[in-house]
Write a protein that holds these residues in place. Sequence first.
Motif, PDB file in Angstrom:
ATOM      1  N   LYS A 192      -2.703   9.667  -6.484  1.00 41.64           N
ATOM      2  CA  LYS A 192      -2.394  10.621  -5.495  1.00 41.64           C
ATOM      3  C   LYS A 192      -3.193  11.781  -5.883  1.00 41.64           C
ATOM      4  CE  LYS A 192       1.198   8.174  -2.877  1.00 41.64           C
ATOM      5  NZ  LYS A 192       2.564   8.498  -2.493  1.00 41.64           N
ATOM      6  N   ARG A 199      -1.195   1.154  -6.054  1.00 34.89           N
ATOM      7  CA  ARG A 199      -1.775   2.196  -5.290  1.00 34.89           C
ATOM      8  C   ARG A 199      -2.767   3.291  -6.000  1.00 34.89           C
ATOM      9  NH1 ARG A 199      -0.233   7.215  -6.719  1.00 34.89           N
ATOM     10  NH2 ARG A 199       2.097   7.531  -7.268  1.00 34.89           N
ATOM     11  N   ASN A 256      -4.526  15.206  -7.073  1.00 31.05           N
ATOM     12  CA  ASN A 256      -6.008  15.516  -6.707  1.00 31.05           C
ATOM     13  C   ASN A 256      -6.070  17.086  -7.331  1.00 31.05           C
ATOM     14  OD1 ASN A 256      -8.433  15.756  -5.539  1.00 31.05           O
ATOM     15  ND2 ASN A 256      -7.663  16.509  -3.508  1.00 31.05           N
ATOM     16  N   TYR A 305       6.203  12.304  -5.971  1.00 29.63           N
ATOM     17  CA  TYR A 305       6.189  12.127  -4.679  1.00 29.63           C
ATOM     18  C   TYR A 305       7.308  11.750  -3.586  1.00 29.63           C
ATOM     19  CZ  TYR A 305       1.197  12.615  -6.321  1.00 29.63           C
ATOM     20  OH  TYR A 305       0.153  13.007  -7.177  1.00 29.63           O
TER      21      TYR A 305
END
Length: 159
Positions: free
Chosen positions: A151, A148, A153, A91
């Motif tokens: 992310k 976190r 998906n 990312y």
Amino acid sequence: MKAFIIGLFLIFVGTIVTFAQQNVKYSLKQEKIINLSKQKWQWMAEKNVDLLEKLFDDKSMFIHMGGTWGKSEELTTIESENIWYKKVEIYNVTINIFGNTAILLNDIDLIAVVGGNEVINPLMVTEVYIKTKGKWKMASLTFSRLVRPVKYNNNHITD
């Protein structure tokens, strides 16, 4: 009027800083190391220990959530499939070069198979590369788990 001009100046500077942060440009040297890092992830997914053996410095260290070891142990771990670095979603990459040393920080989600179980972990991976005899070699790879959420998906992960 003076406050208005100062306010306008601050807005202008803030806009430039924001734009610069959104459009990060890397030097050719930085791009080369970033691409080498991406290639390393591919070699790890493919379990290509021959190419990884050439990339990892003989004194390299690997810091995982479950242990710390050197080059031969990491290559054995990959080859024996104790850890299969199946897929990496990157990312963000931050890179700094200090002479013959490059440090990369990679914000990733790592899809791995550990002990036969597939897991996805949000990680900050620190990679240290050193340039010796004109070639970049990996000196250290550290996995730090992030707080976190994942992310990545993809409801169905395939081989």
